[in-house]
Scaffold this motif. Structure first.
Motif, mmCIF file in Angstrom:
data_model
loop_
_atom_site.group_PDB
_atom_site.id
_atom_site.type_symbol
_atom_site.label_atom_id
_atom_site.label_comp_id
_atom_site.label_asym_id
_atom_site.label_seq_id
_atom_site.Cartn_x
_atom_site.Cartn_y
_atom_site.Cartn_z
ATOM 1 N N UNK A 207 33.989 -45.180 -10.311
ATOM 2 C CA UNK A 207 33.488 -44.100 -9.456
ATOM 3 C C UNK A 207 32.975 -42.930 -10.283
ATOM 4 N N UNK A 208 31.793 -42.446 -9.922
ATOM 5 C CA UNK A 208 31.288 -41.221 -10.543
ATOM 6 C C UNK A 208 31.861 -39.997 -9.846
ATOM 7 N N UNK A 209 32.368 -40.179 -8.623
ATOM 8 C CA UNK A 209 32.981 -39.082 -7.874
ATOM 9 C C UNK A 209 34.493 -39.113 -7.947
ATOM 10 N N UNK A 210 35.019 -39.539 -9.089
ATOM 11 C CA UNK A 210 36.462 -39.747 -9.226
ATOM 12 C C UNK A 210 37.275 -38.479 -9.005
ATOM 13 N N UNK A 211 36.777 -37.345 -9.477
ATOM 14 C CA UNK A 211 37.533 -36.101 -9.327
ATOM 15 C C UNK A 211 37.672 -35.739 -7.857
#
Length: 223
Positions: A207-211
């Motif tokens: 995921x690039x939106x992990x945060x």
């Protein structure tokens, strides 16, 4: 699944083509701050990311044959070798979709096996782009990946439409068995998505939106 368990399972990614060196540096600092164990960056940035993350025992992974999969086997193998020299410790290769669609299963298997060989024992995942395949093609691809000696089947890049679904993860898990890796990537945008996809059988998430995901928010990223 608690927050730390989820963090340990996520491959944090920054693969957008316009990412510059400052973006990669900020991304690596964010990785350290939140405690992710593995990141994925494009081959050009592997050495830079490795220099920042190796002191923190964080692995740098690299996509191979990204993002279409149509490169020759020789090209994928050389790309893998160079990435490893630059510090890559995990390999995510994209399957030859054209060969799969043409029914050239021996070509697909050879392509995977040669990258696995070039990986020299590093964890190797194979992306199949589930949204572009029929059920029969997904089954064939997953079986070839197991036979070729890879470690994971991965759902998608997130760049070619679609992404991980509960149904696809359940299907892939049923094919590869309980001891093989299943990585869900593309479309996992929030904590609830992540929990559901793990329940379906994924044991790694890209995921690039992990945060945003671990913070209980919803990511707008598709990959």
């Amino acid at each position: 699944m608690n927050k730390q368990e989820l963090i340990d399972m996520i491959d944090y990614t920054l693969l957008k083509p316009t990412a510059n060196k400052d973006d990669i540096t900020a991304f690596c600092n964010e990785t350290i701050e939140h405690g992710f164990k593995t990141v994925f960056v494009n081959p050009y940035y592997v050495a830079h990311a490795h220099s920042l993350l190796s002191p923190h025992q964080i692995k740098v992974g690299v996509p191979i044959g990204f993002s279409l999969g149509g490169a020759t086997t020789h090209t994928k193998v050389e790309e893998t070798k160079e990435a490893i020299k630059n510090g890559a410790e995990e390999i995510d290769m994209l399957i030859n979709l054209g060969a799969l669609k043409s029914g050239e299963l021996d070509v697909v298997k050879y392509d995977i096996a040669e990258v696995v060989k070039a990986s020299e024992g590093l964890t190797t995942k194979v992306i199949i782009e589930t949204a572009l395949l029929t059920k029969e093609e997904k089954i064939a691809a997953a079986n070839l990946i197991v036979e070729a000696g890879a470690d994971f089947v991965k759902t998608a890049t997130g760049f070619n439409g679609g992404g991980a679904t509960v149904e696809d993860v359940e299907l892939l898990r049923s094919i590869v068995g309980k001891d093989f890796g299943v990585k869900a990537a593309g479309g996992v945008r929030n904590y609830e998505d992540a929990v559901n996809i793990v329940k379906a059988g994924a044991n790694r998430i890209g995921a690039s939106g992990a945060v945003a995901i671990i913070s209980g928010e919803t990511s707008t990223a598709s990959y």
